[in-house]
Write a protein that holds these residues in place. Sequence first.
Motif, PDB file in Angstrom:
ATOM      1  N   ARG A   1      -6.321   2.449   5.288  1.00  0.00           N
ATOM      2  CA  ARG A   1      -4.802   2.713   5.802  1.00  0.00           C
ATOM      3  C   ARG A   1      -4.208   4.087   5.153  1.00  0.00           C
ATOM      4  O   ARG A   1      -3.853   3.846   4.200  1.00  0.00           O
ATOM      5  CB  ARG A   1      -3.981   1.536   6.009  1.00  0.00           C
ATOM      6  CG  ARG A   1      -3.281   1.280   7.019  1.00  0.00           C
ATOM      7  CD  ARG A   1      -2.147   0.102   6.787  1.00  0.00           C
ATOM      8  NE  ARG A   1      -1.276   0.830   6.003  1.00  0.00           N
ATOM      9  CZ  ARG A   1      -0.317  -0.133   5.470  1.00  0.00           C
ATOM     10  NH1 ARG A   1      -0.329  -1.288   5.722  1.00  0.00           N
ATOM     11  NH2 ARG A   1       0.541   0.182   4.493  1.00  0.00           N
TER      12      ARG A   1
ATOM     13  N   LEU B   1      -8.233  -2.546   1.037  1.00  0.00           N
ATOM     14  CA  LEU B   1      -7.239  -1.904   1.681  1.00  0.00           C
ATOM     15  C   LEU B   1      -6.739  -0.516   1.076  1.00  0.00           C
ATOM     16  O   LEU B   1      -6.288   0.329   1.748  1.00  0.00           O
ATOM     17  CB  LEU B   1      -5.827  -2.797   1.765  1.00  0.00           C
ATOM     18  CG  LEU B   1      -5.824  -3.901   2.323  1.00  0.00           C
ATOM     19  CD1 LEU B   1      -4.670  -4.912   2.423  1.00  0.00           C
ATOM     20  CD2 LEU B   1      -5.970  -3.603   4.148  1.00  0.00           C
ATOM     21  N   ARG B   2      -6.806  -0.317  -0.429  1.00  0.00           N
ATOM     22  CA  ARG B   2      -6.361   0.649  -1.070  1.00  0.00           C
ATOM     23  C   ARG B   2      -7.601   1.658  -0.882  1.00  0.00           C
ATOM     24  O   ARG B   2      -7.162   2.978  -0.625  1.00  0.00           O
ATOM     25  CB  ARG B   2      -6.218   0.329  -2.504  1.00  0.00           C
ATOM     26  CG  ARG B   2      -4.662   0.371  -2.668  1.00  0.00           C
ATOM     27  CD  ARG B   2      -4.450   0.612  -4.387  1.00  0.00           C
ATOM     28  NE  ARG B   2      -5.624  -0.149  -4.999  1.00  0.00           N
ATOM     29  CZ  ARG B   2      -5.203  -1.483  -5.554  1.00  0.00           C
ATOM     30  NH1 ARG B   2      -4.270  -2.282  -5.132  1.00  0.00           N
ATOM     31  NH2 ARG B   2      -6.206  -2.014  -6.201  1.00  0.00           N
TER      32      ARG B   2
ATOM     33  N   LEU C   1       0.703  -1.286   0.129  1.00  0.00           N
ATOM     34  CA  LEU C   1      -0.092   0.038  -0.124  1.00  0.00           C
ATOM     35  C   LEU C   1       0.873   1.003   0.069  1.00  0.00           C
ATOM     36  O   LEU C   1       0.377   2.219  -0.354  1.00  0.00           O
ATOM     37  CB  LEU C   1      -0.912  -0.024   1.088  1.00  0.00           C
ATOM     38  CG  LEU C   1      -1.977  -1.205   1.188  1.00  0.00           C
ATOM     39  CD1 LEU C   1      -2.711  -0.865   2.558  1.00  0.00           C
ATOM     40  CD2 LEU C   1      -2.892  -1.039   0.185  1.00  0.00           C
TER      41      LEU C   1
ATOM     42  N   HIS D   1       8.323   5.878  -0.641  1.00  0.00           N
ATOM     43  CA  HIS D   1       8.381   6.198   0.840  1.00  0.00           C
ATOM     44  C   HIS D   1       9.187   4.679   1.040  1.00  0.00           C
ATOM     45  O   HIS D   1      10.237   4.838   2.134  1.00  0.00           O
ATOM     46  CB  HIS D   1       7.092   6.053   1.111  1.00  0.00           C
ATOM     47  CG  HIS D   1       6.913   5.858   2.632  1.00  0.00           C
ATOM     48  ND1 HIS D   1       5.676   6.530   3.166  1.00  0.00           N
ATOM     49  CD2 HIS D   1       7.660   5.716   3.564  1.00  0.00           C
ATOM     50  CE1 HIS D   1       5.726   6.365   4.594  1.00  0.00           C
ATOM     51  NE2 HIS D   1       7.265   5.813   4.698  1.00  0.00           N
TER      52      HIS D   1
ATOM     53  N   ASP E   1      -0.509   6.133   4.960  1.00  0.00           N
ATOM     54  CA  ASP E   1       0.690   6.257   5.317  1.00  0.00           C
ATOM     55  C   ASP E   1       1.159   7.261   6.229  1.00  0.00           C
ATOM     56  O   ASP E   1       0.769   8.544   6.294  1.00  0.00           O
ATOM     57  CB  ASP E   1       1.569   6.405   3.994  1.00  0.00           C
ATOM     58  CG  ASP E   1       1.507   5.320   3.023  1.00  0.00           C
ATOM     59  OD1 ASP E   1       0.990   4.310   3.515  1.00  0.00           O
ATOM     60  OD2 ASP E   1       2.046   5.313   1.959  1.00  0.00           O
ATOM     61  N   GLU E   2       2.128   6.965   7.107  1.00  0.00           N
ATOM     62  CA  GLU E   2       2.848   7.971   7.794  1.00  0.00           C
ATOM     63  C   GLU E   2       3.698   8.639   6.865  1.00  0.00           C
ATOM     64  O   GLU E   2       4.055   8.362   5.952  1.00  0.00           O
ATOM     65  CB  GLU E   2       3.379   7.475   9.126  1.00  0.00           C
ATOM     66  CG  GLU E   2       4.563   6.532   8.836  1.00  0.00           C
ATOM     67  CD  GLU E   2       3.988   4.856   8.602  1.00  0.00           C
ATOM     68  OE1 GLU E   2       4.994   4.289   8.890  1.00  0.00           O
ATOM     69  OE2 GLU E   2       2.866   4.813   8.249  1.00  0.00           O
ATOM     70  N   ARG E   3       4.423  10.024   7.500  1.00  0.00           N
ATOM     71  CA  ARG E   3       5.013  10.621   6.536  1.00  0.00           C
ATOM     72  C   ARG E   3       6.324   9.911   6.274  1.00  0.00           C
ATOM     73  O   ARG E   3       6.818   9.045   6.991  1.00  0.00           O
ATOM     74  CB  ARG E   3       5.390  12.051   7.121  1.00  0.00           C
ATOM     75  CG  ARG E   3       4.192  12.879   7.178  1.00  0.00           C
ATOM     76  CD  ARG E   3       4.632  14.278   8.101  1.00  0.00           C
ATOM     77  NE  ARG E   3       5.321  14.958   7.460  1.00  0.00           N
ATOM     78  CZ  ARG E   3       4.956  15.861   6.421  1.00  0.00           C
ATOM     79  NH1 ARG E   3       3.689  15.799   6.205  1.00  0.00           N
ATOM     80  NH2 ARG E   3       5.704  16.643   5.846  1.00  0.00           N
ATOM     81  N   PRO E   4       6.842  10.085   5.088  1.00  0.00           N
ATOM     82  CA  PRO E   4       8.123   9.254   4.594  1.00  0.00           C
ATOM     83  C   PRO E   4       9.281   9.848   5.680  1.00  0.00           C
ATOM     84  O   PRO E   4       9.198  10.897   6.172  1.00  0.00           O
ATOM     85  CB  PRO E   4       8.582   9.751   3.352  1.00  0.00           C
ATOM     86  CG  PRO E   4       7.299  10.651   2.789  1.00  0.00           C
ATOM     87  CD  PRO E   4       6.537  10.742   3.941  1.00  0.00           C
ATOM     88  N   PRO E   5      10.048   8.989   5.992  1.00  0.00           N
ATOM     89  CA  PRO E   5      11.204   9.294   6.889  1.00  0.00           C
ATOM     90  C   PRO E   5      12.147  10.210   6.427  1.00  0.00           C
ATOM     91  O   PRO E   5      12.391  10.174   5.338  1.00  0.00           O
ATOM     92  CB  PRO E   5      12.008   7.843   7.143  1.00  0.00           C
ATOM     93  CG  PRO E   5      11.836   7.220   6.074  1.00  0.00           C
ATOM     94  CD  PRO E   5      10.265   7.290   5.405  1.00  0.00           C
TER      95      PRO E   5
END
Lengths: 217, 304
Positions: free
Chosen positions: B290, B206-207, A176, A181, B292-296
């Motif tokens: 769901r 999920l998407r 997903l 990322h 995503d959290e922010r990219p690291p």
Amino acid sequence: MNSLLKEDRKGRTALLTKNLTPGKRVYNEDLILRDSVEYRTWDPFRSKLAAAILKGLPDDLVREGNKVLYLGVSTGTTASHVSDLVGSTGLVVGVEFAPRVAREFVEHVARQRKNVIPFVADARDPSKYSVTTMDVVYCDIAQPDQTEIALTNCQKLLKKGGTLLLVVKARSIDVLKDPKHVFAEERLKLEKAGFNVRSVIELSPFEKDHALIFATS
Amino acid sequence: MAEGAREGGIDFEALRQKSIAAAEAAIREASSRPDLHLVQAIQALDDTDKYLNITATRASEWYGLHFPELPQMLQDNVVLCKLISEVGAREAYTPENLAGRGFTDKKVEAIITARDRSKGGTISDGDIGRVKALASLAVQLSTLRGGLNDYVESQMKRISPNVSEVAGGTIGARLMAKAGGLDRLSSMPASTIQILGAEKALFRSLRTGARPPKHGILFQHQAVHTAPKWQRGKIARTLANKIAIAARVDYYRGSEDASIKAGLDKRLESIKERYKEPPARGPEPRFPRRRDERPPRRNNPRRR
């Protein structure tokens, strides 16, 4: 004579590797003579290493005489070209877990090429194939923890200052998340483990949602 | 390495030969697992089903130009193909050659009447010959299908008796094929087994936050598809639970255990009892997407 040749074909670069077993094909690739030396064409749509080289990966990372640990050889398409590149003084240790594809690898690659040693083993357990210290670890496995697996292998078998080529399959790690990322996360994992990440190369248009990370220990 | 090359005391060629032998032994051992043969058999069965359908449909369509009433009268394409291949052109049908095929007298009479008043066109010898060949292939495929079906059922009973008992032979085998063998099926959580075969719907859910699938392959089980819609999710979940247990018993113990099926039947009874009436229509349940959290952030700012 270099074992890797780049040719211009109508504005596109074609890759060729010097055939270690002249006259023999591995997967029906074209055989081409240049200055009476036989080369095999290396298709970037079938081999992620070829794709990465065309997209800017330095082409001297896998050199003549190198010892390469190859995790996830599958049927051995890419592995056969790696075997060409390292030549008769080099060594390719090929690890594959799935018996179905390992059968083709053993038959068409390992049996034919004296610089290839095959192992049907789980890459989570490097003690099963710890032959010697390696110059390069190439890892192309579809597992969510592929980066951790690669790191375990490097700790055990990669020489100091050796090269890690890690194929990141974003869709195997997380279906997903945005692939970019995922690439950033995996890069971070390598850096935390003390690797020096030289480049992250996305493999489009040859492969979707894949990148190859080039790092040195 | 070159032949006999040594380095640091390692004889690479000897190691290579040993490794090849060990790899081939491992491959050979893996290729003789009976569950992998069963997986091939169920896939052959599903393939054969497809060929049979395509072939019989084509034969029926083609023959229909000549004698359209016959395909309309017979629901079973295989019965039709048997007639086409053995009798042939319209004019050849007689009460005698229709006898002994399990048709009622009324049906035979109807066929004969249709023969005389058919709206179909004439057919050349060449054409009827091809149609007959096609129809006889369909009959053969149907025989092959029957044999594969019996084989899958009997092999499932042998290799995986409890899954076979709980899910049925062909459905159990299909689950095993999706999972990649009995070992993998036995290590799967029930929730995964419940939606095996519905991967597309799962990932869509999920998407996008669409409703998640209730069942994949398990929909084929008669306890699921004959139940009223509002019970199917519960039944599929119960069924998957019992299959997960059954697969583990089959893989690790290998003996039959009648209590699994008994437990399933009891649960199914209580579901049917408890949820007799459809639920009152409330608000649509929401299945949050769901995020995503922010990219690291990279701690090493150097670009490639």
